[in-house]
Each structure stands twice: as C-alpha cells, then as structure tokens.
Design an enzyme around this catalytic site. Structure first.
Site, PDB file in Angstrom:
ATOM      1  N   GLU A   1      -3.095   7.730  -4.103  1.00 28.00           N
ATOM      2  CA  GLU A   1      -3.073   6.319  -3.570  1.00 28.00           C
ATOM      3  C   GLU A   1      -2.757   5.355  -4.445  1.00 28.00           C
ATOM      4  O   GLU A   1      -3.671   4.990  -5.602  1.00 28.00           O
ATOM      5  CB  GLU A   1      -4.303   6.192  -2.789  1.00 28.00           C
ATOM      6  CG  GLU A   1      -4.495   4.700  -2.065  1.00 28.00           C
ATOM      7  CD  GLU A   1      -5.773   4.633  -1.423  1.00 28.00           C
ATOM      8  OE1 GLU A   1      -6.103   4.677  -0.103  1.00 28.00           O
ATOM      9  OE2 GLU A   1      -6.616   4.069  -1.921  1.00 28.00           O
TER      10      GLU A   1
ATOM     11  N   TYR B   1       0.902  -1.108   0.142  1.00 33.31           N
ATOM     12  CA  TYR B   1       0.028  -0.080  -0.085  1.00 33.31           C
ATOM     13  C   TYR B   1       0.704   1.231   0.048  1.00 33.31           C
ATOM     14  O   TYR B   1       1.910   1.297   0.681  1.00 33.31           O
ATOM     15  CB  TYR B   1      -0.937  -0.143   1.133  1.00 33.31           C
ATOM     16  CG  TYR B   1      -1.850   1.328   1.411  1.00 33.31           C
ATOM     17  CD1 TYR B   1      -2.976   1.434   0.856  1.00 33.31           C
ATOM     18  CD2 TYR B   1      -1.114   2.443   1.837  1.00 33.31           C
ATOM     19  CE1 TYR B   1      -3.680   2.497   0.888  1.00 33.31           C
ATOM     20  CE2 TYR B   1      -1.807   3.468   1.780  1.00 33.31           C
ATOM     21  CZ  TYR B   1      -2.997   3.630   1.325  1.00 33.31           C
ATOM     22  OH  TYR B   1      -4.101   4.696   1.551  1.00 33.31           O
TER      23      TYR B   1
END
Ligand code: GDP
Ligand code: MN
Length: 380
Positions: A185, A101
C-alpha cells in the site's frame, strides 16, 4: 508479517519506485546528521508496525537541528498506537500538491487480488470510501495497461501523470508477487508541487507461510530479530510460540493451532490468561526432545509459571513416542512444576502405561485437564 515503512521503502527504491531521500535514526544525533544532507527540511516518522501514525502524532517536521531535536524527542521512546517507538525515519520533506491512494491487496473473500485506488488519499482515506475504485487482478496479477489507464481516467487523474502512475502500479504488482505479499500500500502516493510522483508512505504485509521458503524474507527477519520476534522464533525452531501473558500461571504445551486456540478460549472464558499460545507440531519432533526443551524453557522464563498443561491429539503422532520424549525432556530440564497431561488418540493406552511407570498419568478429557490445571495453577 508487517514490514516497517523504511523497509518497504528500501524495497520500493530497489524496484525503481520514487521515494524521498532519507534513512532511519535511533537517536537525535543520527537524525540531525541525516537532516544535514537534505535540501528542503525533513519529515520525521515513527517506525512502528501500524498505520494511522499521522493522526496519532507520529509524523512531524523539522527544518533545523533544534526542531529535529524536539521532533525526535517527542516521538522516540514514546508509545504510539500502543507500540513502543524505537526508531524514526528521517527523510526529505515533500511539497504536496495532491495525495493519491494506491494498493494491491489479497481479497480472501473473492479469492483474488485487488487493485485499489483513490484520488483522495491521505489520512482520511477511510472516510473517503466513495472515492475508491477497484480492479480485480485475478489470482495471477494479470495487469493490462488499458485497464489501468481506464481506472486512472475514472479517477480524473491529469493525463500528464498517467505513465508515471501506471509504471508504479506495475512495480508494486511485481513486489506483491516477488514478496508473496498480502498487501502493498502507498498512502499517500503524492503528486508534488513540481509535478513528480513520489511514494510518501510504504506499507507491506507478507504471507507468513512463505517464511521458510524465501531467503529475502528470512533476511528481513534476521536484520531485526527483536521486532520480528515471533517470526524469528518460528524460523529458528520450526514451530509457533506466542507469549500471551508474561505474568500468567498456566503454560501450554500443545499441538495444533486450532486445538490450542480452543484451550486458550476455555481458559480465558474461565477468567484466566495462559502464559502462551503454542503449536509445537509433534510431526516435526523426529525422535528428538529439542522442541519440547525449547518450549519448556520459554514457559519457565515466566516468573509466575505454576503448572504446565500438555495437550496432544495423536492422529498420526504415536502418543507413546510423545510421552517417552516428554518424560525425557522433563527429566533433562529437571522440571519441578506440576504437569497436567491430556492425551487423546493414537496409542493412548500404551502412552499412559509409560507415564504411569514414571509416576505420572494422562487424562483423557480436555475439560478435566483444564480444571485440574486451574486447580493447581491458580487456586493452589
Ligand atoms: P500514516 O498516518 O501512518 O499512514 O503515515 P503517513 O506516512 O501516511 O503520513 C501521514 C500524513 O503525513 C500523510 O498523509 C501526509 O499528509 C503527511 N506527510 C507525510 N510525509 C510528508 C511530507 O514529506 N510532506 C508533507 N507535506 N506531508 C507529509
Ligand atoms: Mn500512510
């Protein structure tokens, strides 16, 4: 404003971040066409302005034209996370060894920009909060390579990947800055079976305040006015208008976002949802009825519009000038609906005289005006 994944990936590609090959399709044939140019089968992904698609069934796979037809048909035209799916992204299926992530986000609480990483990326990231490491980048996105290396060390990322991931961190920082983003992101940032690092997802939020000043962002809005309808409206007209309830009875013509929200709250507390939110910004009228006409025409499109509630606080705005323009606009559009006018502030008395001369009048109390609008719009 949020960007679709495919748009985010276009930007990633431009900045040299590795993303899977592929493109957007709006029907089965187009999707099959894209599949035929892919080597290892495809992943089919619903394009909606929301995450959590994987868990909601919006990410499927297809190796053959038959599978593609099935996947596309089950996603396209459906509703996911309460949003209509009108296109899918068809791209090379990636063989995943590990999901990371990575994001850069604005932390409004601490007023700085935060780099967030985890070695446990993917759809369960929310429940893997313990695995998350963060680094403040300050308000100037100050990236020191050694700090990122430290972070990757903490994540126990094998050192063979350090340089690739570091380069991607620097690139998303560039994107964050260049696009005035509040979020960039990548989840998952994938380590593939054969040891490459690939961005399998792209999520970007852009600060709406930059829209009037940034042509890149304006181009994105113009490329898809339907998906970015409220941003498009503001770009074209210079003020905010959001539809709240198409079937509502009370249309708002109001200035000041906070003041309008207060009116919306009061109406909703009374069990009534107004047709719209609006911040018409009287300061931008410049002697023209244009904005009033645009707003009134939008309100009148609602099939059940019964009354227009005008609410203007004149701080700098001269209420008499406003009242004069309002009368002109109502006349020009030949508006027959009742109009409840609440004014407060600069030059109220004269504004009221002007309205009275035209057979109307202004109310000074907001509560009274709201009651009257409810009386005329809902109870009548
Ligand atoms: P989101 O749920 O909206 O964030 O959608 P993502 O694009 O992140 O996809 C959800 C999940 O689908 C990912 O975390 C992966 O596990 C999986 N996924 C997405 N693309 C691929 C792919 O190319 N290959 C494989 N094997 N899995 C994928
Ligand atoms: Mn994702």
């Amino acid at each position: 404003m949020k960007l679709f994944e495919y748009k985010g990936k276009e930007i990633f590609r431009e900045y040299g971040i590795p993303v899977p090959d592929g493109s957007v399709a709006k029907d089965v044939q187009e999707a099959i066409g894209i599949l035929q140019n892919l080597k290892h089968g495809a992943v089919v992904k619903a394009q909606i302005l929301s995450g959590g698609r994987g868990k909601a069934g919006g990410v499927l796979f297809a190796d053959t034209p038959e599978e593609m037809e099935k996947s596309v048909n089950s996603i396209l035209g459906s509703k996911l996370k309460n949003l209509n799916v009108s296109s899918v992204l068809v791209e090379e299926k990636v063989n995943i060894q590990k999901e990371l992530y990575l994001s850069i986000t604005l932390n409004s609480e601490t007023r700085d920009v935060l780099l967030v990483m985890s070695a446990e990326g993917g759809v369960e990231i929310e429940s893997n909060a313990d695995s998350i490491v963060t680094l403040s980048l300050g308000s100037c996105l100050n990236i020191q390579k050694y700090q990122i290396r430290n972070l990757l060390y903490k994540l126990q990322l094998p050192v063979v990947y350090t340089d690739q991931v570091l380069a991607i961190v620097e690139k998303i920082a560039d994107i964050f800055r260049d696009y005035h983003a509040t979020l960039v992101e990548i989840n998952p940032l994938v380590i593939t079976d054969d040891g490459r690092i690939i961005a399998c997802d792209a999520k970007m939020n852009i600060d709406n305040n930059i829209i009037p000043y940034d042509e890149k962002v304006q181009d994105i809005i113009h490329s898809d006015p339907e998906s970015y309808s409220s941003e498009y409206f503001k770009l074209e007209n210079g003020f905010d208008y959001l539809e709240l309830d198409e079937s509502g009875a009370i249309g708002l013509l109001s200035t000041g976002a906070g003041l309008t929200m207060a009116v919306v709250d009061k109406l909703i507390a009374a069990g009534i949802s107004p047709i719209n939110f609006i911040d018409i910004r009287t300061g931008g009228f410049r002697g023209s009825t244009k904005r009033l006409e645009v707003a009134l025409e939008r309100i009148l499109k609602s099939p059940n519009a019964k009354v227009i509630l005008v609410n203007v606080f004149g701080g700098i705005t001269d209420l008499n000038e406003f009242a004069t323009l309002l009368l002109q606009a109502l006349k020009k559009l030949n508006i027959k609906l009742p109009v409840v006018i609440r004014l407060e502030g600069n030059n109220f008395e004269m504004a009221n005289e002007t309205l009275k001369a035209a057979g109307m009048s202004a109310i000074n109390s907001l509560d009274e005006a709201i009651d009257m609008a409810i009386e005329l719009g809902v109870k009548a």
